[in-house]
Scaffold this active site. Sequence first.
Site, short mmCIF file in Angstrom:
data_model
loop_
_atom_site.label_atom_id
_atom_site.label_comp_id
_atom_site.label_asym_id
_atom_site.label_seq_id
_atom_site.Cartn_x
_atom_site.Cartn_y
_atom_site.Cartn_z
CG HIS A 159 39.03 106.01 44.26
ND1 HIS A 159 40.68 105.47 44.69
CD2 HIS A 159 38.81 105.19 43.79
CE1 HIS A 159 40.98 104.84 44.01
NE2 HIS A 159 39.89 104.53 42.59
CG ASP B 147 42.46 103.16 40.78
OD1 ASP B 147 43.05 103.82 41.54
OD2 ASP B 147 41.66 102.96 40.84
CG LEU C 21 31.75 107.32 36.31
CD1 LEU C 21 31.07 108.59 35.95
CD2 LEU C 21 30.37 107.14 37.12
NE ARG C 22 34.24 99.64 36.42
CZ ARG C 22 35.64 99.37 36.81
NH1 ARG C 22 36.99 99.59 36.30
NH2 ARG C 22 35.07 98.52 38.04
CG HIS D 187 46.88 100.78 42.79
ND1 HIS D 187 45.35 101.07 42.58
CD2 HIS D 187 47.04 100.08 42.71
CE1 HIS D 187 45.09 99.85 43.34
NE2 HIS D 187 46.44 98.79 43.37
CG ASP E 246 38.11 101.44 44.39
OD1 ASP E 246 38.02 102.03 43.40
OD2 ASP E 246 39.27 100.65 44.78
CG HIS F 43 34.04 94.86 38.43
ND1 HIS F 43 35.03 94.44 37.01
CD2 HIS F 43 34.50 94.92 38.97
CE1 HIS F 43 36.06 95.32 37.45
NE2 HIS F 43 35.68 95.15 38.70
ZN ZN Z 1 43.03 101.20 42.58
#
Ligand code: ZN
Length: 430
Positions: A60, A152, A63-64, A179, A305, A309
């Site tokens: 989880h 997610d 990688l954006r 999620h 997770d 940001h």
């Molecule tokens: Zn999530």
Amino acid sequence: MKTLIKNGRIVDPSQNLDAVMDLLIEDGVVKAIEKKITEKADETYEAKGLLVTPGLVDVHTHLREPGLEAKEDIVTGTMAAAAGGVTTIACMPNTKPIVDSSILVSGIKDRAAREGYVNVEVVGAITKGLEGKELAEMGDMAQKGAMAFSDDGHYVSSTRTFTLAAEYISAFDKILISHSIDHELSSDGYMHEGVVSARIGVPGIPALAEDVAVARDILVAEYTGARVHIAHVASKGAIELIRQAKKRGIPVTCEATVHHLTLTDEACADYNTATRVSPPLRSKDHVEAIREALKDGTVDAIVTDHAPHAPEEKDVEFRYAPCGFCGLETSLGVILTELYHTNLFTINEIIGKMSTEPANIFSLNAGSLKVGNPADVTIIDLNKEWIVDSMKFYTRGKLTPFEGKSCKGKAVATMVAGKFVMRDGVVCTR
Ligand SMILES: [Zn+2]
């Protein structure tokens, strides 16, 4: 190319192995594990006093890429993984555009193979645009090697849509990752609803939002027979539902994050935006229930997770901060400090939950040092003391609730397919 890792304590839950042995790697795969290997190698790594384990597997991460490179990209994200001792990561589809078609799955896989530092698995979207309405092209994405499917960041609120998705993916034996947080019950809150939220005056999210969502997902798994994996379980109610579901033979698995296993909502008390995450950090009774569930096998895997940001996005008032923070470079150290050095878990249990078990759930060719397997290896110094300093991170999303934490235990080398990708904390140039 032959590499010999000598005198390390090899801990490999996949073969019930915990012994000081030598490990020989040839052409990217494990060639031999024996008490003493005398064969000449191109390189010998002295691992006396160190742990040698199957590379860590984190199912989880975010990688954006594509589209959100101010937060992270495939290069910086996989460098962070290598630095943290993680050799396989699965990335979530909430990018820009959303990963809801096969071309995006292969695009990410290709770029990761070319420029990534570790193995990257791709999780495709369940619904187009993560909108919860129309099913995404899951069959095509599965063909292109998508590991699993998830919306997610969003709960698939429509039970009809989620059931259709479950029926659809069971045809090709894939897994839905949910999620599981009811949107209507959670949308007015910013942290766990409880004593702390009341004290500091931040609207809370009841644990009920998670419990009802998990209950629905379990019922869908039971009805369809499809495999459902609950992401980041954080409430004691959800834990108990999953425990009972497993006893009844329902094909459900779940994961817990490093932060939900080690932090409580007290961490939010000074409005530090680094602690804002979904599901929220909960009170001590929930944390204890998750730990108990990790022990008895209800929780199958530990994940990060990792959700970086850009710093300026988190530099706002608590309630406006986006959820999530980076985790790949702190996960092992925090878990060893909080769960191993406190004698709560054995090293075998921890490596099992951070490598072998998640690999098994998603049928990945990872999580094991059996002869013939890819030589993805993490070498760990269990006693190395270090302090979390985000300025040293490879990830772009520096903010972490563990900033300044004193940790004991760290990956000192990471190897992917027989090649070192990190040594002594420094990611190797490709
Ligand atoms: Zn999530």
